[in-house]
Design a protein around this motif. Structure first.
Motif, PDB file in Angstrom:
ATOM      1  N   TYR A  31       4.836  12.526 -19.645  1.00  0.00           N
ATOM      2  CA  TYR A  31       4.642  13.595 -18.661  1.00  0.00           C
ATOM      3  C   TYR A  31       4.103  12.968 -17.382  1.00  0.00           C
ATOM      4  CZ  TYR A  31       2.537  17.641 -16.383  1.00  0.00           C
ATOM      5  OH  TYR A  31       2.177  18.612 -15.463  1.00  0.00           O
ATOM      6  N   ILE A  32       4.745  13.260 -16.236  1.00  0.00           N
ATOM      7  CA  ILE A  32       4.308  12.645 -14.972  1.00  0.00           C
ATOM      8  C   ILE A  32       3.677  13.641 -14.000  1.00  0.00           C
ATOM      9  CG2 ILE A  32       5.941  10.733 -15.135  1.00  0.00           C
ATOM     10  CD1 ILE A  32       7.577  12.224 -12.908  1.00  0.00           C
ATOM     11  N   GLY A  33       3.670  14.950 -14.327  1.00  0.00           N
ATOM     12  CA  GLY A  33       2.988  15.908 -13.479  1.00  0.00           C
ATOM     13  C   GLY A  33       3.837  17.107 -13.091  1.00  0.00           C
ATOM     14  N   SER A  34       3.258  17.953 -12.244  1.00  0.00           N
ATOM     15  CA  SER A  34       3.933  19.141 -11.720  1.00  0.00           C
ATOM     16  C   SER A  34       4.217  18.933 -10.237  1.00  0.00           C
ATOM     17  CB  SER A  34       3.051  20.378 -11.884  1.00  0.00           C
ATOM     18  OG  SER A  34       2.851  20.667 -13.241  1.00  0.00           O
ATOM     19  N   PHE A  35       5.428  19.307  -9.840  1.00  0.00           N
ATOM     20  CA  PHE A  35       5.843  19.105  -8.458  1.00  0.00           C
ATOM     21  C   PHE A  35       6.650  20.312  -7.995  1.00  0.00           C
ATOM     22  CE2 PHE A  35       5.540  15.047 -10.626  1.00  0.00           C
ATOM     23  CZ  PHE A  35       4.633  14.375  -9.823  1.00  0.00           C
ATOM     24  N   THR A  36       6.723  20.511  -6.682  1.00  0.00           N
ATOM     25  CA  THR A  36       7.449  21.658  -6.141  1.00  0.00           C
ATOM     26  C   THR A  36       8.935  21.383  -5.970  1.00  0.00           C
ATOM     27  OG1 THR A  36       6.937  21.005  -3.878  1.00  0.00           O
ATOM     28  CG2 THR A  36       5.450  22.601  -4.928  1.00  0.00           C
ATOM     29  N   ALA A  48      11.152   4.735 -19.011  1.00  0.00           N
ATOM     30  CA  ALA A  48      12.541   4.958 -19.427  1.00  0.00           C
ATOM     31  C   ALA A  48      12.840   6.446 -19.604  1.00  0.00           C
ATOM     32  CB  ALA A  48      12.837   4.208 -20.718  1.00  0.00           C
ATOM     33  N   THR A  49      11.889   7.181 -20.149  1.00  0.00           N
ATOM     34  CA  THR A  49      12.052   8.636 -20.298  1.00  0.00           C
ATOM     35  C   THR A  49      10.782   9.311 -19.800  1.00  0.00           C
ATOM     36  OG1 THR A  49      11.160   8.678 -22.550  1.00  0.00           O
ATOM     37  CG2 THR A  49      13.532   8.397 -22.335  1.00  0.00           C
ATOM     38  N   TYR A  50      10.958  10.391 -19.083  1.00  0.00           N
ATOM     39  CA  TYR A  50       9.803  11.114 -18.561  1.00  0.00           C
ATOM     40  C   TYR A  50      10.209  12.562 -18.285  1.00  0.00           C
ATOM     41  CZ  TYR A  50      12.013  10.103 -14.022  1.00  0.00           C
ATOM     42  OH  TYR A  50      12.888  10.002 -12.980  1.00  0.00           O
ATOM     43  N   TYR A  51       9.192  13.410 -18.140  1.00  0.00           N
ATOM     44  CA  TYR A  51       9.471  14.788 -17.757  1.00  0.00           C
ATOM     45  C   TYR A  51       8.414  15.262 -16.784  1.00  0.00           C
ATOM     46  CZ  TYR A  51       5.893  16.615 -20.996  1.00  0.00           C
ATOM     47  OH  TYR A  51       4.721  16.909 -21.629  1.00  0.00           O
ATOM     48  N   TRP A  52       8.772  16.295 -16.043  1.00  0.00           N
ATOM     49  CA  TRP A  52       7.873  16.878 -15.075  1.00  0.00           C
ATOM     50  C   TRP A  52       8.143  18.377 -15.005  1.00  0.00           C
ATOM     51  CZ3 TRP A  52      10.114  18.732 -10.396  1.00  0.00           C
ATOM     52  CH2 TRP A  52      11.435  18.343 -10.174  1.00  0.00           C
ATOM     53  N   ILE A  53       7.188  19.100 -14.451  1.00  0.00           N
ATOM     54  CA  ILE A  53       7.297  20.549 -14.310  1.00  0.00           C
ATOM     55  C   ILE A  53       7.683  20.864 -12.873  1.00  0.00           C
ATOM     56  CG2 ILE A  53       6.105  22.772 -14.552  1.00  0.00           C
ATOM     57  CD1 ILE A  53       6.312  21.172 -17.195  1.00  0.00           C
ATOM     58  N   ASN A  54       8.780  21.625 -12.713  1.00  0.00           N
ATOM     59  CA  ASN A  54       9.238  22.048 -11.397  1.00  0.00           C
ATOM     60  C   ASN A  54       8.633  23.413 -11.109  1.00  0.00           C
ATOM     61  OD1 ASN A  54      10.578  22.772  -9.070  1.00  0.00           O
ATOM     62  ND2 ASN A  54      12.557  21.973  -9.760  1.00  0.00           N
ATOM     63  N   THR A  55       7.612  23.444 -10.266  1.00  0.00           N
ATOM     64  CA  THR A  55       6.875  24.684 -10.014  1.00  0.00           C
ATOM     65  C   THR A  55       7.641  25.677  -9.151  1.00  0.00           C
ATOM     66  OG1 THR A  55       5.719  23.673  -8.135  1.00  0.00           O
ATOM     67  CG2 THR A  55       4.633  23.582 -10.288  1.00  0.00           C
ATOM     68  N   THR A  56       8.720  25.246  -8.502  1.00  0.00           N
ATOM     69  CA  THR A  56       9.507  26.182  -7.697  1.00  0.00           C
ATOM     70  C   THR A  56      10.578  26.878  -8.531  1.00  0.00           C
ATOM     71  OG1 THR A  56      11.022  24.433  -6.994  1.00  0.00           O
ATOM     72  CG2 THR A  56       9.159  24.932  -5.541  1.00  0.00           C
ATOM     73  N   GLN A  57      10.739  26.464  -9.776  1.00  0.00           N
ATOM     74  CA  GLN A  57      11.743  27.076 -10.654  1.00  0.00           C
ATOM     75  C   GLN A  57      11.077  27.620 -11.915  1.00  0.00           C
ATOM     76  OE1 GLN A  57      14.848  24.213 -11.377  1.00  0.00           O
ATOM     77  NE2 GLN A  57      15.652  24.404  -9.330  1.00  0.00           N
ATOM     78  N   ASP A  58      10.088  28.488 -11.733  1.00  0.00           N
ATOM     79  CA  ASP A  58       9.398  29.115 -12.862  1.00  0.00           C
ATOM     80  C   ASP A  58       8.869  28.097 -13.861  1.00  0.00           C
ATOM     81  OD1 ASP A  58       9.886  31.693 -11.856  1.00  0.00           O
ATOM     82  OD2 ASP A  58      11.875  31.728 -12.791  1.00  0.00           O
ATOM     83  N   ASP A  59       8.277  27.020 -13.364  1.00  0.00           N
ATOM     84  CA  ASP A  59       7.718  25.965 -14.203  1.00  0.00           C
ATOM     85  C   ASP A  59       8.743  25.393 -15.180  1.00  0.00           C
ATOM     86  OD1 ASP A  59       5.332  26.164 -12.874  1.00  0.00           O
ATOM     87  OD2 ASP A  59       4.360  27.380 -14.405  1.00  0.00           O
ATOM     88  N   ASP A  60       9.950  25.192 -14.683  1.00  0.00           N
ATOM     89  CA  ASP A  60      11.027  24.616 -15.476  1.00  0.00           C
ATOM     90  C   ASP A  60      10.709  23.164 -15.808  1.00  0.00           C
ATOM     91  OD1 ASP A  60      13.539  24.619 -16.731  1.00  0.00           O
ATOM     92  OD2 ASP A  60      14.500  23.776 -14.950  1.00  0.00           O
ATOM     93  N   ILE A  61      10.915  22.788 -17.048  1.00  0.00           N
ATOM     94  CA  ILE A  61      10.661  21.421 -17.486  1.00  0.00           C
ATOM     95  C   ILE A  61      11.896  20.574 -17.204  1.00  0.00           C
ATOM     96  CG2 ILE A  61      10.164  19.949 -19.470  1.00  0.00           C
ATOM     97  CD1 ILE A  61       8.748  22.413 -20.699  1.00  0.00           C
ATOM     98  N   GLN A  62      11.695  19.485 -16.467  1.00  0.00           N
ATOM     99  CA  GLN A  62      12.776  18.582 -16.088  1.00  0.00           C
ATOM    100  C   GLN A  62      12.658  17.288 -16.895  1.00  0.00           C
ATOM    101  OE1 GLN A  62      15.077  19.473 -13.485  1.00  0.00           O
ATOM    102  NE2 GLN A  62      14.050  21.428 -13.783  1.00  0.00           N
ATOM    103  N   LEU A  63      13.596  17.054 -17.790  1.00  0.00           N
ATOM    104  CA  LEU A  63      13.635  15.816 -18.559  1.00  0.00           C
ATOM    105  C   LEU A  63      14.464  14.799 -17.780  1.00  0.00           C
ATOM    106  CD1 LEU A  63      13.106  14.183 -21.163  1.00  0.00           C
ATOM    107  CD2 LEU A  63      15.171  15.248 -22.107  1.00  0.00           C
ATOM    108  N   CYS A  64      13.947  13.590 -17.611  1.00  0.00           N
ATOM    109  CA  CYS A  64      14.622  12.584 -16.794  1.00  0.00           C
ATOM    110  C   CYS A  64      14.673  11.242 -17.517  1.00  0.00           C
ATOM    111  CB  CYS A  64      13.883  12.399 -15.471  1.00  0.00           C
ATOM    112  SG  CYS A  64      13.758  13.906 -14.493  1.00  0.00           S
TER     113      CYS A  64
END
Length: 117
Positions: A31-36, A48-64
């Motif tokens: 987990y790398i944090g929450s971002f807009t 190699a793998t990480y996820y973050w919370i997109n606060t502009t999209q209803d706290d959508d979890i972004q797997l990267c």
């Protein structure tokens, strides 16, 4: 040296999991944090793998996935394990890795959504 494409992809995919095992406990990306939005992600070396919370999209979890790092890992594993890592084998191994991690991550969210609150 492995020459069969299917065997090479399997060996390389297993190698990726083995190489990343210490950082992929229970298939959980970092987990790398929450971002807009993606534009706000900081410049850094990503795992190699990480996820973050997109606060502009209803706290959508972004797997990267850090594809550059995964490609480097594939080349390293190929050298160590004697696998002829062609572009095709590398793409297939990374795609398999991404699919498996994505499925495990989605199941984790479905089974215990409170982990991500």
């Amino acid at each position: 040296m492995l020459t069969n494409t299917e065997d090479s992809v399997k060996a390389l995919t297993e190698g990726i999991f083995h190489y990343l095992h210490p950082t992929l406990t229970n298939m959980m990306p970092e987990y790398i944090g929450s971002f807009t939005g993606e534009h706000e992600l900081p410049e850094r070396e990503y795992p190699a793998t990480y996820y973050w919370i997109n606060t502009t999209q209803d706290d959508d979890i972004q797997l990267c996935f850090n594809l550059t790092l995964l490609e480097e890992i594939c080349q390293l594993i190929g050298m160590v394990e004697g696998i002829d890592v062609t572009h095709e084998i590398q793409v297939c191994a990374i795609a398999t890795f991404v699919d498996l991690v994505s499925i495990a991550f989605e199941l984790t969210i479905a089974l215990d959504p409170e982990l991500f609150d």
